[in-house]
Enzyme design. Structure first.
Site, PDB file in Angstrom:
ATOM      1  N   GLU A 139       7.208  -4.593   2.032  1.00 38.34           N
ATOM      2  CA  GLU A 139       6.222  -5.668   2.092  1.00 38.34           C
ATOM      3  C   GLU A 139       6.437  -6.558   3.314  1.00 38.34           C
ATOM      4  OE1 GLU A 139       2.694  -7.357   0.572  1.00 38.34           O
ATOM      5  OE2 GLU A 139       3.776  -5.474   0.229  1.00 38.34           O
ATOM      6  N   SER A 161      -1.286  -0.268   1.042  1.00 38.94           N
ATOM      7  CA  SER A 161      -0.278   0.422   1.842  1.00 38.94           C
ATOM      8  C   SER A 161      -0.945   1.474   2.734  1.00 38.94           C
ATOM      9  CB  SER A 161       0.778   1.033   0.910  1.00 38.94           C
ATOM     10  OG  SER A 161       1.909   1.453   1.629  1.00 38.94           O
ATOM     11  N   HIS A 184       6.145  -5.137  -2.472  1.00 39.60           N
ATOM     12  CA  HIS A 184       5.278  -3.978  -2.297  1.00 39.60           C
ATOM     13  C   HIS A 184       5.156  -3.253  -3.634  1.00 39.60           C
ATOM     14  CE1 HIS A 184       3.360  -1.782   1.018  1.00 39.60           C
ATOM     15  NE2 HIS A 184       3.705  -0.637   0.439  1.00 39.60           N
TER      16      HIS A 184
END
Length: 347
Positions: free
Chosen positions: A293, A183, A324
């Site tokens: 995501e 991330s 994610h």
């Protein structure tokens, strides 16, 4: 008698035993001082002839295996770093960068994944810096005024100057390193590798935001940083038109990545094997992980097209399912392991 007087004149010590002893004592002292001066001068002379003699540091080898937590001095104050040493004392290191909500007590790679177990038998040191919430691991312009941040973030300086200096004192190379993050840490890993090519040979981004200049991305980052610690993005890279935004956008600096070993991953956002919500809060978190995501996938796909247009190769992994969340990043770290160890010669 005349000859005797001449001998005494040539050798007065014979006529005066006290003077003889004094003169002998003085000669001995001069001889000792001369020898001492010569001894002191030899290392200096050797240094002038060969600089390695005067400046060579003692050879160091990293500890062979084991886990350690240390505090490393920085301009931000002491920074905690979790370290798993290379199994056989090798000089390679892999920096693992955290996400937007990085904690101040532990790097999430150390407890949200099995990263330590994955690499415990390998000859590479895992380096996990602690802290840096919402920092993008950058050198900020100022401290954030929204949350009264006490210090100005200087993470790029720490990760490329202060921390490598400490690790070098423990036997880790300054030049045989990889960096990987998820991330926020994904785009940061590519940024660090692009601008510090002498330090990093490998860079990996898992669900990273690699097209920061795309429409809406700067606003999304602003909102995300407010939600993760009430940080003001203007203190980081300035207003949206500031050149610092372009400097930290992998899509823009992509040409600087040529020649690096790269691993880029993002999943589809569709729930997969690790998504099994049961409580209401789980459904909320899963919904958020799906959206994050999907955004990371769009960014990473755009970055792939950019890299292909430049003819720069990279390894890409785009699983059909995955959100994610940490279990998927742990799985991708394992998939990247062979490439990382090959690049760093750390098997």
């Amino acid at each position: 008698m005349h000859e005797a007087q001449t001998d005494l004149a040539k050798n007065p010590d014979i006529s005066n035993p006290d003077d003889s002893r004094n003169r002998i004592s003085k000669r001995i002292k001069r001889r000792i001082l001369g020898l001492a001066a010569t001894a002191l001068a030899l290392p200096l002379t050797a240094g002038l002839i060969s600089g390695s003699v005067a400046t060579a540091a003692p050879a160091r080898t990293a500890p062979a295996g084991g886990y350690e937590e240390v505090f490393v001095d920085s301009s931000m104050g002491p920074i905690k770093v979790q370290i798993q040493w290379a199994s056989r004392g090798g000089n390679a290191a892999l920096y693992l960068l955290d996400g937007l909500r990085a904690r101040d007590d532990r790097n999430a790679w150390s407890f949200e994944t099995n990263a330590l177990e994955q690499y415990r038998g390998d000859n590479v040191t895992l380096v996990m810096p602690v802290g840096g919430q919402s920092s993008f691991y950058s050198d900020w312009y100022a401290n954030s005024n929204l949350n009264r941040q006490p210090v100005t973030y200087k993470w790029e300086t720490f990760l490329t100057q202060e921390l490598p200096a400490y690790l070098e004192s423990r036997g880790v190379s300054r030049t045989n390193n990889g960096v990987l993050g998820l991330s926020m840490g994904g785009s940061a890993a590519l940024t660090l590798a692009a601008y510090h090519r002498d330090q990093f040979k490998f860079a990996g981004s898992l669900s990273g935001y690699l097209n920061i200049s795309a429409p809406g991305m700067r606003e999304a980052i602003r909102v995300a940083m407010v939600s993760a610690g009430s940080f003001n993005v203007d203190a980081m890279w300035g207003p949206p038109w500031n050149p610092a935004w372009l400097r930290n956008d992998p899509f823009v600096f992509a040409p600087e990545l040529a020649g690096l070993s790269l691993y880029i991953s993002a999943a589809s956002g569709l729930p997969g094997q690790f998504d099994q919500p049961r409580r209401p809060v789980d459904f909320v978190n899963t919904g958020s992980a799906i959206g994050l995501e999907a955004l990371a996938l769009m960014n990473s796909r755009a970055f792939q097209l950019r890299m292909n247009s430049l003819g720069i190769p990279a390894t890409y992994s785009f699983p059909a399912n995955g959100t994610h969340s940490w279990p998927y990043w742990g799985a991708e770290l394992w998939k990247a392991r062979g490439q990382i160890l090959d690049t760093l010669n750390a098997w």
